[in-house]
Design an enzyme around this catalytic site. Structure first.
Site: not given
Ligand code: AQP
Length: 330
Positions: A111, A194, A197
């Site tokens: 980031k 990956k 969101k």
């Molecule tokens: N691509 C992925 N494959 C498997 N697991 C995933 N997780 C996120 N992306 C994948 C898992 O989802 C849980 C909740 O995630 P979060 O809301 O804490 O967000 P994050 O890990 O930061 O990933 P996101 O959802 O894609 O958001 P951003 O874009 O903000 O990084 C966690 O257990 C995560 O491991």
């Protein structure tokens, strides 16, 4: 009963990666463990958020937890900002965490690279310590997460071990639960990244749990594929491997059955079948999301916050006593 804790951020839209990497396992584990599932809105504000959207997304995410199968009669579902102990313990753990440790976190480094480092909030830098507080407050044994959270979880363990060493046994040291399959679902648009969101460029590569049938079909149709025509699991062919993994997890068919099903068929058929399976999987979830009224949701979140708070309060009290933080109030 041993405990699990996990959470997701109420930002953007919940995607299939979140479900297959995390939520699906929460549902599977909730009967074996005393379970705490949190909507981590304090994590969300480490990046700028529109307050109205954040509030709406918080409730939407709670509805999604319930609709994918989290049972509020056996699991505790709550919103992070309802339990003030999360932030108070964060301050305490900030004094055990090391700058060097946080600087090594790859999520922060990525980031910081994308934005200019001076524009990244202090909260974003400190995100892993808030996550450690979330976990340690509930004396958590197991944390089911996707692979991207592994490094943060290791930090939570290191902080717990260090605190216990310096101030006496206070926290359970948590173990990660990272599924063998599905821990890292890749973007359909770019299988080297990956599914995420917050990555706006890759919206097309991200199947959202609330996507309608047209969107699901369109996204699978445009999914990137590999060279080579054979449809079989092969980690060196990331795109096809990712698509087959999604199919395997959503249908519950074994890898051999999946390969047999697609034997002699082409990518077009794979994409159509994937879209059908995904639409069929999402439809009942979406209906349940729409069926949870506000009063019911309020009652579940209130009950969850009260239950979580009682445990969090006891752990925080113990941590403060361990540190010698005693004042006039008990
Ligand atoms: N691509 C992925 N494959 C498997 N697991 C995933 N997780 C996120 N992306 C994948 C898992 O989802 C849980 C909740 O995630 P979060 O809301 O804490 O967000 P994050 O890990 O930061 O990933 P996101 O959802 O894609 O958001 P951003 O874009 O903000 O990084 C966690 O257990 C995560 O491991």
């Amino acid at each position: 009963m041993k405990r699990i804790f996990s959470g997701a951020q109420p930002t953007g839209n919940v995607h299939l990666g979140n479900y297959l990497g995390a939520l699906r396992n929460w549902v599977a584990l909730q009967r074996e463990y005393e379970s705490f599932f949190c909507i981590v809105n304090l994590h969300a504000i480490t990046l700028p958020q529109d307050p109205k959207i954040l509030a709406a997304k918080t409730r939407e995410l709670a509805r999604i937890y319930l609709s994918v199968g989290i049972d509020p009669n056996i699991s505790t579902v709550f919103v992070q900002s309802d339990v003030a102990e999360h932030t108070e313990l964060t301050w305490i753990l900030n004094c055990s965490a090391r700058m060097g440790e946080l600087e090594r976190m790859t999520q922060f480094k990525d980031k910081a690279r994308k934005q200019q480092e001076e524009n990244v909030s202090v909260g974003y830098f400190d995100y892993p310590v808030l996550m450690a507080s979330d976990i340690l407050l509930y004396q958590t044994n197991l944390v089911p997460v996707g692979e991207d959270q592994k490094q943060h979880l290791e930090l939570a363990r290191d902080i717990a071990i260090r605190f216990n060493r310096d101030y006496g046994q206070t926290f359970v040291v948590p173990e990660p639960f990272i599924p063998k399959v599905g821990a890292r679902i890749m973007s359909l648009a770019d299988p080297t990244k990956k599914m995420s969101k917050s990555d706006e460029e890759s919206e097309a590569g991200c199947i959202m749990l609330l996507d309608d049938a047209d969107a699901v079909r369109r996204k699978f149709k445009r999914a990137v594929t590999d060279s080579g025509t054979e449809i079989r699991f092969d980690e060196s062919r990331r795109a096809i491997n990712n698509l087959l993994t999604i199919y395997h997890l959503l249908t519950g068919k074994s890898a051999a059955e999946v390969e047999a099903h697609f034997s002699g068929k082409g990518y077009a058929r794979l994409k159509e079948d994937l879209a059908d399976v995904t639409i069929g999987f999402l439809k009942p979830i979406q209906e349940r999301v729409r069926g949870i009224d506000d009063d019911k949701l309020d009652a579940i979140l209130k009950q969850g916050a009260e239950k979580a708070e009682a445990i969090a309060r006891a752990t925080l009290k113990h941590a403060k006593e361990s540190l010698g933080l005693v004042g006039a109030r008990k």
